[in-house]
Design a protein around this motif. Structure first.
Motif, short mmCIF file in Angstrom:
data_model
loop_
_atom_site.label_atom_id
_atom_site.label_comp_id
_atom_site.label_asym_id
_atom_site.label_seq_id
_atom_site.Cartn_x
_atom_site.Cartn_y
_atom_site.Cartn_z
N ASN A 26 11.73 39.86 20.03
CA ASN A 26 10.33 40.16 19.75
C ASN A 26 10.12 40.37 18.24
O ASN A 26 10.94 41.01 17.58
N THR A 27 9.03 39.83 17.74
CA THR A 27 8.70 40.02 16.33
C THR A 27 7.20 39.88 16.13
O THR A 27 6.54 39.11 16.83
N SER A 28 6.66 40.64 15.19
CA SER A 28 5.23 40.55 14.85
C SER A 28 5.04 40.04 13.43
O SER A 28 3.96 40.16 12.86
N GLU A 29 6.10 39.45 12.86
CA GLU A 29 6.00 38.91 11.51
C GLU A 29 5.42 37.49 11.55
O GLU A 29 5.99 36.60 12.18
N PRO A 30 4.29 37.25 10.88
CA PRO A 30 3.71 35.89 10.89
C PRO A 30 4.66 34.88 10.25
O PRO A 30 5.28 35.16 9.22
N GLU B 116 1.81 34.09 14.84
CA GLU B 116 1.52 35.45 14.40
C GLU B 116 2.52 36.46 14.98
O GLU B 116 2.89 37.42 14.31
N ARG B 117 2.92 36.24 16.21
CA ARG B 117 3.91 37.14 16.82
C ARG B 117 4.57 36.45 18.01
O ARG B 117 4.03 35.50 18.58
N THR B 118 5.73 36.97 18.37
CA THR B 118 6.51 36.42 19.49
C THR B 118 6.99 37.57 20.36
O THR B 118 7.42 38.61 19.85
N SER B 119 6.90 37.38 21.67
CA SER B 119 7.43 38.39 22.59
C SER B 119 8.16 37.68 23.72
O SER B 119 7.80 36.57 24.11
N ARG C 37 2.00 33.80 20.02
CA ARG C 37 0.60 33.93 19.60
C ARG C 37 0.41 33.04 18.37
O ARG C 37 0.94 33.32 17.29
N GLU D 148 -7.05 30.98 17.62
CA GLU D 148 -5.77 31.62 17.89
C GLU D 148 -5.60 31.72 19.41
O GLU D 148 -6.50 32.17 20.11
N THR E 83 -2.46 32.07 22.85
CA THR E 83 -1.10 32.39 23.26
C THR E 83 -0.53 31.23 24.05
O THR E 83 -1.13 30.79 25.04
#
Length: 319
Positions: free
Chosen positions: A154-158, A176-179, A197, A238, A240
């Motif tokens: 998981n990361t929220s770094e664009p 924008e982010r990955t989960s 996203r 944007e 998902t």
């Protein structure tokens, strides 16, 4: 462990007095065990165990007809058993070595249980020493293994994605982010859902036909395929996009061999490729490998201090 006293009557004819001597012998006890992986091949993983036996008597005790058995269970699944006959207990604490064989065909079943339980495994190692006259002594150790593989993904770094297409400015997409989350695991498959996203920063629509994926563990492909539905990202919009990947559990016994050979270390890679539809019935493959969907799994199943510091995803042991 409670120690019971066994009285062994040794009748010694003393020439001088013609009497009978009585010798009292304390029951030996099991002080504990220590196990470690000692070998692996395509079918079997060997575990060497040191059984610590305490003999409180000043003389060695020959434990003839004694049977030592050992078992390893993970989430209640019997991974392997071992045994040894006829041991000798010197005064004080001594060790008895024996080997337990794990059948690698049990690895997929264990893996499914590990994911089903929220990436948790209860490891129980037990030993029993069956000594004639003295009875049976038992010892067991319990540990809990936990991982956070999905959390590490998981990361929220664009992250900008470039396509190097003519007449289109890069980046064509920005993630924008990955989960990541596990799906409903079965004996055969371990689904891994990766939600992206995605933003379209361009002034043209970006049609994404599908997502191709490959999952590797130590370079071994454990899953690959195509996922996702056709999605059109409008300019400035944007959305998902979900990549529904899956691990083929029957590949995991091969992975396990590599994991043990590398001192219980695994590099997990998730490779994603977005396939874009272009005018003229053309497609462009857009690798998303820059997403950083990779992590390292270090384990220390028997708490021997082999785990690597600083790993992205690790197994922790608690007693």
């Amino acid at each position: 462990m409670n120690r019971t006293r066994a009285v062994v009557l040794v009748f010694v004819v003393l020439a001088a007095i013609g009497g009978v001597a009585v010798l009292t012998v304390d029951r030996p006890s099991v002080a504990g065990t220590e196990s470690r992986f000692s070998g692996v091949n395509d079918s079997t993983t060997l575990v060497t165990t040191e059984l610590r036996v305490t003999n409180p008597n000043p003389i060695p005790i020959e434990l003839g007809n004694t049977t030592v058995t050992h078992s390893i269970r993970m989430n209640g699944i019997e991974m392997g058993t071992g045994s040894r006959d006829d041991i000798r207990a010197a005064p004080g604490t001594s060790t008895v070595n024996f080997t337990t064989a794990i059948d690698n065909r049990n690895i997929p079943t264990w893996w499914a249980s590990h994911v089903e339980r929220g990436e948790r495994t209860r490891v129980v190692t037990g030993a029993a020493v069956d000594v004639p006259v003295f009875g049976t002594a038992r010892v067991s150790e319990n540990r809990t293994l936990t991982t956070d593989i999905t959390g590490a993904l998981n990361t929220s770094e664009p992250r900008p994605i470039n396509a190097s297409l003519p007449f289109v400015d890069d980046p064509v997409l920005v993630v924008e982010r990955t989960s990541a989350t596990w799906g409903n695991v079965t004996r055969a498959r371990t689904p891994l859902d990766i939600a992206l996203r995605v933003r379209n920063p361009t002034e043209i629509p970006i049609p994404v036909a599908r997502i191709d994926y490959t999952l590797t563990m130590n370079g071994i492909t454990v899953g690959n395929g195509t996922t996702g539905e056709r999605t059109v990202l409008s300019p400035g919009s944007e959305q998902t996009i979900t990549a529904r990947a899956a691990i083929r559990n029957d590949e995991l016994d091969d992975w396990w061999v590599s994991h043990i050979e590398r001192d219980q270390r695994t590099d997990l890679g998730v490779s994603l490729t977005a396939v874009l539809e272009l005018p003229g019935n053309r497609t462009v493959e857009l690798p998303l490998d820059d997403l950083g969907t990779n992590t390292t799994i270090d384990t220390d199943v028997f708490d021997t201090g082999n785990g690597s510091d600083g790993s992205t995803s690790s197994i922790r042991l608690t007693r």
